[in-house]
Design an enzyme around this catalytic site. Structure first.
Site, PDB file in Angstrom:
ATOM      1  N   HIS A  92       1.143  -1.409   0.262  1.00  0.00           N
ATOM      2  CA  HIS A  92       0.134   0.131  -0.027  1.00  0.00           C
ATOM      3  C   HIS A  92       0.940   1.207  -0.020  1.00  0.00           C
ATOM      4  O   HIS A  92       1.964   1.839   0.850  1.00  0.00           O
ATOM      5  CB  HIS A  92      -1.159  -0.007   0.723  1.00  0.00           C
ATOM      6  CG  HIS A  92      -2.296   0.554   0.978  1.00  0.00           C
ATOM      7  ND1 HIS A  92      -3.231   1.586   0.290  1.00  0.00           N
ATOM      8  CD2 HIS A  92      -2.038   2.160   1.530  1.00  0.00           C
ATOM      9  CE1 HIS A  92      -3.429   2.270   0.622  1.00  0.00           C
ATOM     10  NE2 HIS A  92      -2.838   3.345   1.215  1.00  0.00           N
ATOM     11  N   ALA A  93       0.576   2.057  -0.977  1.00  0.00           N
ATOM     12  CA  ALA A  93       1.205   3.662  -0.928  1.00  0.00           C
ATOM     13  C   ALA A  93       1.661   4.015   0.165  1.00  0.00           C
ATOM     14  O   ALA A  93       0.350   5.221   1.081  1.00  0.00           O
ATOM     15  CB  ALA A  93       1.069   4.192  -2.187  1.00  0.00           C
ATOM     16  N   HIS A 138       0.375  12.406  -5.410  1.00  0.00           N
ATOM     17  CA  HIS A 138      -0.049  12.284  -4.328  1.00  0.00           C
ATOM     18  C   HIS A 138       1.200  11.865  -2.853  1.00  0.00           C
ATOM     19  O   HIS A 138       0.586  12.772  -1.916  1.00  0.00           O
ATOM     20  CB  HIS A 138      -0.977  10.941  -3.831  1.00  0.00           C
ATOM     21  CG  HIS A 138      -1.724  10.998  -2.723  1.00  0.00           C
ATOM     22  ND1 HIS A 138      -2.429  11.694  -2.070  1.00  0.00           N
ATOM     23  CD2 HIS A 138      -1.632   9.708  -1.031  1.00  0.00           C
ATOM     24  CE1 HIS A 138      -3.216  10.851  -0.856  1.00  0.00           C
ATOM     25  NE2 HIS A 138      -2.269  10.326  -0.422  1.00  0.00           N
ATOM     26  N   GLU A 139       1.865  10.766  -3.007  1.00  0.00           N
ATOM     27  CA  GLU A 139       2.975  10.740  -2.637  1.00  0.00           C
ATOM     28  C   GLU A 139       3.769  11.511  -1.935  1.00  0.00           C
ATOM     29  O   GLU A 139       3.905  12.110  -1.097  1.00  0.00           O
ATOM     30  CB  GLU A 139       3.789   8.976  -2.719  1.00  0.00           C
ATOM     31  CG  GLU A 139       2.478   8.067  -2.796  1.00  0.00           C
ATOM     32  CD  GLU A 139       1.681   8.172  -1.178  1.00  0.00           C
ATOM     33  OE1 GLU A 139       2.204   7.701   0.030  1.00  0.00           O
ATOM     34  OE2 GLU A 139       0.197   7.016  -1.219  1.00  0.00           O
ATOM     35  N   HIS A 141       3.012  14.317   0.447  1.00  0.00           N
ATOM     36  CA  HIS A 141       3.230  14.228   1.999  1.00  0.00           C
ATOM     37  C   HIS A 141       5.294  14.520   1.630  1.00  0.00           C
ATOM     38  O   HIS A 141       5.661  15.217   2.814  1.00  0.00           O
ATOM     39  CB  HIS A 141       3.045  12.681   1.820  1.00  0.00           C
ATOM     40  CG  HIS A 141       1.458  12.378   1.994  1.00  0.00           C
ATOM     41  ND1 HIS A 141       1.020  12.725   3.244  1.00  0.00           N
ATOM     42  CD2 HIS A 141       1.069  10.978   1.201  1.00  0.00           C
ATOM     43  CE1 HIS A 141      -0.538  12.415   2.491  1.00  0.00           C
ATOM     44  NE2 HIS A 141      -0.274  11.176   1.682  1.00  0.00           N
ATOM     45  N   GLU A 170      -3.311  14.953   2.709  1.00  0.00           N
ATOM     46  CA  GLU A 170      -3.401  14.348   2.378  1.00  0.00           C
ATOM     47  C   GLU A 170      -3.752  15.170   0.763  1.00  0.00           C
ATOM     48  O   GLU A 170      -3.562  14.259  -0.242  1.00  0.00           O
ATOM     49  CB  GLU A 170      -4.676  13.195   2.356  1.00  0.00           C
ATOM     50  CG  GLU A 170      -4.354  12.463   3.834  1.00  0.00           C
ATOM     51  CD  GLU A 170      -3.782  11.364   3.642  1.00  0.00           C
ATOM     52  OE1 GLU A 170      -3.186  10.457   2.312  1.00  0.00           O
ATOM     53  OE2 GLU A 170      -2.734  11.112   4.389  1.00  0.00           O
ATOM     54  N   HIS A 210      -6.342   0.256   5.882  1.00  0.00           N
ATOM     55  CA  HIS A 210      -6.293   1.238   6.263  1.00  0.00           C
ATOM     56  C   HIS A 210      -7.225   0.704   8.325  1.00  0.00           C
ATOM     57  O   HIS A 210      -7.051   1.487   9.044  1.00  0.00           O
ATOM     58  CB  HIS A 210      -7.099   2.499   6.076  1.00  0.00           C
ATOM     59  CG  HIS A 210      -6.508   2.921   5.423  1.00  0.00           C
ATOM     60  ND1 HIS A 210      -6.390   2.565   3.959  1.00  0.00           N
ATOM     61  CD2 HIS A 210      -5.410   4.350   5.342  1.00  0.00           C
ATOM     62  CE1 HIS A 210      -6.199   3.561   2.711  1.00  0.00           C
ATOM     63  NE2 HIS A 210      -5.235   4.517   3.526  1.00  0.00           N
ATOM     64  N   TYR A 228      -9.367  11.417   4.854  1.00  0.00           N
ATOM     65  CA  TYR A 228      -8.883  11.086   2.910  1.00  0.00           C
ATOM     66  C   TYR A 228     -10.337  12.238   2.656  1.00  0.00           C
ATOM     67  O   TYR A 228     -10.803  12.928   1.334  1.00  0.00           O
ATOM     68  CB  TYR A 228      -9.412   9.954   2.510  1.00  0.00           C
ATOM     69  CG  TYR A 228      -8.171   9.499   2.672  1.00  0.00           C
ATOM     70  CD1 TYR A 228      -6.995   9.355   2.662  1.00  0.00           C
ATOM     71  CD2 TYR A 228      -8.681   8.117   4.072  1.00  0.00           C
ATOM     72  CE1 TYR A 228      -5.535   8.817   2.715  1.00  0.00           C
ATOM     73  CE2 TYR A 228      -6.367   7.432   3.635  1.00  0.00           C
ATOM     74  CZ  TYR A 228      -5.337   7.652   3.615  1.00  0.00           C
ATOM     75  OH  TYR A 228      -4.580   7.491   4.238  1.00  0.00           O
TER      76      TYR A 228
HETATM   77  O1  X8Z Z   1      -4.278   5.290   1.396  1.00  0.00           O
HETATM   78  C1  X8Z Z   1      -3.770   6.431   0.411  1.00  0.00           C
HETATM   79  C2  X8Z Z   1      -2.511   6.837  -0.302  1.00  0.00           C
HETATM   80  C3  X8Z Z   1      -1.545   6.587   1.169  1.00  0.00           C
HETATM   81  S1  X8Z Z   1      -1.698   7.537   2.326  1.00  0.00           S
HETATM   82  C4  X8Z Z   1      -2.334   5.732  -1.111  1.00  0.00           C
HETATM   83  N1  X8Z Z   1      -5.251   6.680   0.434  1.00  0.00           N
HETATM   84  C5  X8Z Z   1      -6.591   6.386   0.284  1.00  0.00           C
HETATM   85  C6  X8Z Z   1      -6.721   5.395  -0.221  1.00  0.00           C
HETATM   86  O2  X8Z Z   1      -6.086   3.737  -0.976  1.00  0.00           O
HETATM   87  O3  X8Z Z   1      -7.682   4.459   0.423  1.00  0.00           O
HETATM   88  C7  X8Z Z   1      -5.195   7.617  -0.972  1.00  0.00           C
HETATM   89  C8  X8Z Z   1      -6.802   7.771  -1.496  1.00  0.00           C
HETATM   90  C9  X8Z Z   1      -7.438   7.563  -0.337  1.00  0.00           C
HETATM   91 ZN    ZN Z   2      -1.780   9.497   1.980  1.00  0.00          ZN
END
Ligand code: X8Z
Ligand code: ZN
Length: 607
Positions: free
Chosen positions: A348-349, A378-379, A382, A406, A506, A516
């Site tokens: 997960h990024a 996105h990354e 941060h 975010e 998450h 988010y």
């Molecule tokens: O988790 C993330 C990022 C890392 S903070 C890739 N996002 C959420 C997800 O993937 O569920 C970005 C959008 C929503």
């Molecule tokens: Zn993020």
């Protein structure tokens, strides 16, 4: 991803014994005492973070029993430290402190994601911190290693996601969807125990539960923040309902009544994403007629020989075009940019700041496609934020609120317009205005579809943390919220042992998710304000701030503030307004919304 404020048990009695003479202190004495306390706390946290971030990095890059053991140990130490400091702030309650001091105390008290209680002997305190940390580490690893076998082939999340986005066979979709959810079944009991420990920790710090504690991080009382979220949702919900109605109709036309009825909720596995959170995978099914932008970024990136490094370099170049300094050389040597073939990693990024100065890195299993092109921005958002606020005091090295953190990279990615792609040489002509509906629909699938999902994840956790939903109701509550907010249903009956929330990163990763939802509101506010600063008068979705140094300078001012001021001040510095507000998002999509309303005429929308 920031790995300092973890959670746990505190040696509170020991710490309080040495501090604060009691009622006799003058306000000046209280301030001096608080200054000493805060300086000590920041030093301890900063030292600990240097160590814990490296342990967490190695663990996430190389999941083994041993790195899990190390991570669990560091996590427990972090819990003991942060809970001790959080409890120590109690001695300054009611003292006359400067606004900065008060702010730091509040960050110390409310900023722990999963606290543990600090009752009992030091050994007992350590035992419960160890237990909590082992649970949180195991949850993460279980998710990271998740696989499901189809036709004798073990598939990981990327491979199962590929089926969900590209297959149009409802049986295959259901199999991949249900398969992925199985990885979470073993997490449920641990999750319930974690909630028990976390709630006890939150209560000790003066919160009614973990939900109250998470909501206390927005410069207003938790109740007011919850009301703010409701207000934002009511602003954007009509837009979601229009998209839901339009999409359901298209899915019905594609699959027929037996698979997707004309009324009621949408089958979750038909929406092109494992969690139905972003629907770009089914653009081909919902594309408005006669508005083809003439290119598919997924194909263009491949055709132009982009590789993961080139995607990240291109992302970096956008930020530097705004006047921000390039990433340090170590970013390129230390980041993990593609999935390694021979070991388990958390794919997960995420973006990392190992030393709270300039050791910035990303970790993502980048694929050459439009979604990951967006995620790269996105990354990097941060990372550029982290570096911008690196001169702040330790406790202010953070986003104005977590939604800001975010939103930074996503705001930049909103400037990936056809005109910008043309400047990069990725496409040769920018599509005419007749393609606008197509462009907007693609964005809507990414941004509008997300909004109720962004809300659902923490609505579920708030119910769980508040004890409104018990472990035996965990899955049903998740399904119910999916229906209520997203208007979706699982493809079939869920098994009794299902724990579907655990199949979303998450939840086992314990990353609060409200951020988010807020980000998806804020990024449009940033975009609209930036485009106005740039003197843009055309439609918002055609505006790109690429290369605009004046906008960049104002943007940098907000970034450099970090968490040093209440978030309305940071928002004001860049946008001139002090409120989070969904109207910029609504304005952005106005042409699409008008068109969807025409398409939906005569339909019974809703579910
Ligand atoms: O988790 C993330 C990022 C890392 S903070 C890739 N996002 C959420 C997800 O993937 O569920 C970005 C959008 C929503
Ligand atoms: Zn993020």
């Amino acid at each position: 991803m920031r790995k300092i404020l973890l959670g746990g048990v505190a040696a509170v009695g020991l710490l309080l014994a040495g501090c604060n003479g009691g009622g006799g202190t003058t306000s000046e004495a209280a301030k001096t005492d608080a200054t000493t306390f805060l300086a000590g706390a920041e030093k301890e946290l900063s030292d600990f973070s240097d160590y814990a971030a490296r342990v967490a990095w190695v663990n996430a890059n190389f999941i083994t029993e041993d790195t899990d053991w190390l991570a669990a140990r560091a996590g427990s130490e972090g819990t003991l430290l942060t809970v001790r400091l959080a409890n120590a702030t109690k001695q300054y309650e009611g003292a006359s402190l400067t606004p900065d001091q008060q702010r730091k105390m509040q960050i110390l008290r409310a900023g722990i994601v999963m606290p543990a209680p600090s009752t009992g002997t030091p050994d007992e305190q350590k035992a419960i911190a160890d237990e909590l940390s082992k649970i949180t580490t195991d949850l993460q690893s279980t998710y990271g290693k998740g696989k499901f076998t189809i036709d004798g082939k073990e598939l990981n999340l990327e491979q199962l996601s590929e089926i969900i986005s590209s297959s149009r066979d409802p049986k295959k979709l259901q199999q991949a969807w249900e398969g992925w959810q199985t990885i979470a079944v073993p997490m449920k009991a641990d999750y319930a125990r974690m909630v028990e420990i976390g709630n006890a920790g939150a209560k000790e710090l003066g919160f009614s539960d973990i939900a109250d504690m998470w909501l206390a991080n927005y410069d207003m009382p938790s109740k007011d923040m919850e009301a703010t979220v409701e207000k934002l949702w009511s602003q954007v919900q009509p837009l979601y309902n229009d998209l839901h109605c339009y999409t359901r109709n298209k899915l019905n036309a594609k699959y027929g009544d037996a698979v997707q009825p004309k009324t009621g909720p949408i089958r979750a596995d038909l929406l092109g994403n494992m969690w139905a959170q972003q629907w770009n995978g089914i653009y081909d099914i919902v594309a408005p007629p006669a508005s083809d932008p003439g290119y598919d970024l997924n194909k263009v990136l491949v055709a132009k020989n982009y590789d993961p490094i080139k995607m990240v370099k291109t992302g970096e170049a956008f930020f530097t075009s705004l006047g921000l300094a390039p990433l340090p050389e170590t970013f390129w040597t230390r980041s993990l940019i593609t999935r390694p073939r021979d070991r388990e990693v958390i794919c997960h990024a995420s973006a990392w700041d190992l030393d709270n100065l300039e050791d910035l890195r990303i970790k993502m299993c980048t694929q050459v496609n439009a979604e990951d092109f967006s995620t790269v921005h996105h990354e990097l958002g941060h990372n550029f934020y982290q570096r911008a606020y690196n001169k702040q005091d330790f406790l202010f090295k953070n986003g104005a609120n977590d939604g800001f953190h975010e939103a930074i990279g996503d705001f930049v990615a909103l400037s990936i317009t056809p005109e910008y792609l043309k400047q990069l040489g990725l496409i040769s002509t920018s599509p005419p205005a007749s393609a606008d509906l197509g462009l907007l629909m693609d964005r809507a699938l990414e941004k509008i579809a997300f909004l109720p999902f962004g809300l659902k994840v923490d609505k579920w956790r708030w119910q769980v943390f508040r004890g409104e939903v018990k472990p035996e109701q965990y899955n049903q509550a998740w399904v119910d919220l999916g229906k209520q907010y997203q208007g979706i249903v699982p493809p079939g009956e869920r098994p009794a042992d299902a724990f579907d929330p655990g199949a979303k990163f998450h939840i086992p990763g314990n990353t609060p998710y409200l951020r988010y939802f807020l980000s998806f509101i804020l990024q449009f506010q940033f975009h609209k304000a930036a485009c106005e600063q740039a003197g843009w008068t055309g439609p918002l979705h055609r505006c790109s701030i690429y290369n605009n140094k004046e906008v960049g300078a104002k943007f940098a001012t907000m970034l450099e503030m970090g968490a040093s001021k209440p978030w309305p001040e940071a928002l004001e510095a860049f946008t001139g307004t002090r409120e989070m507000d969904g109207s910029a998002l609504v304005a952005y999509f106005a042409p699409l919304q008008a068109w969807m309303k025409e398409q939906n005429a005569g339909q019974t929308c809703g579910w």
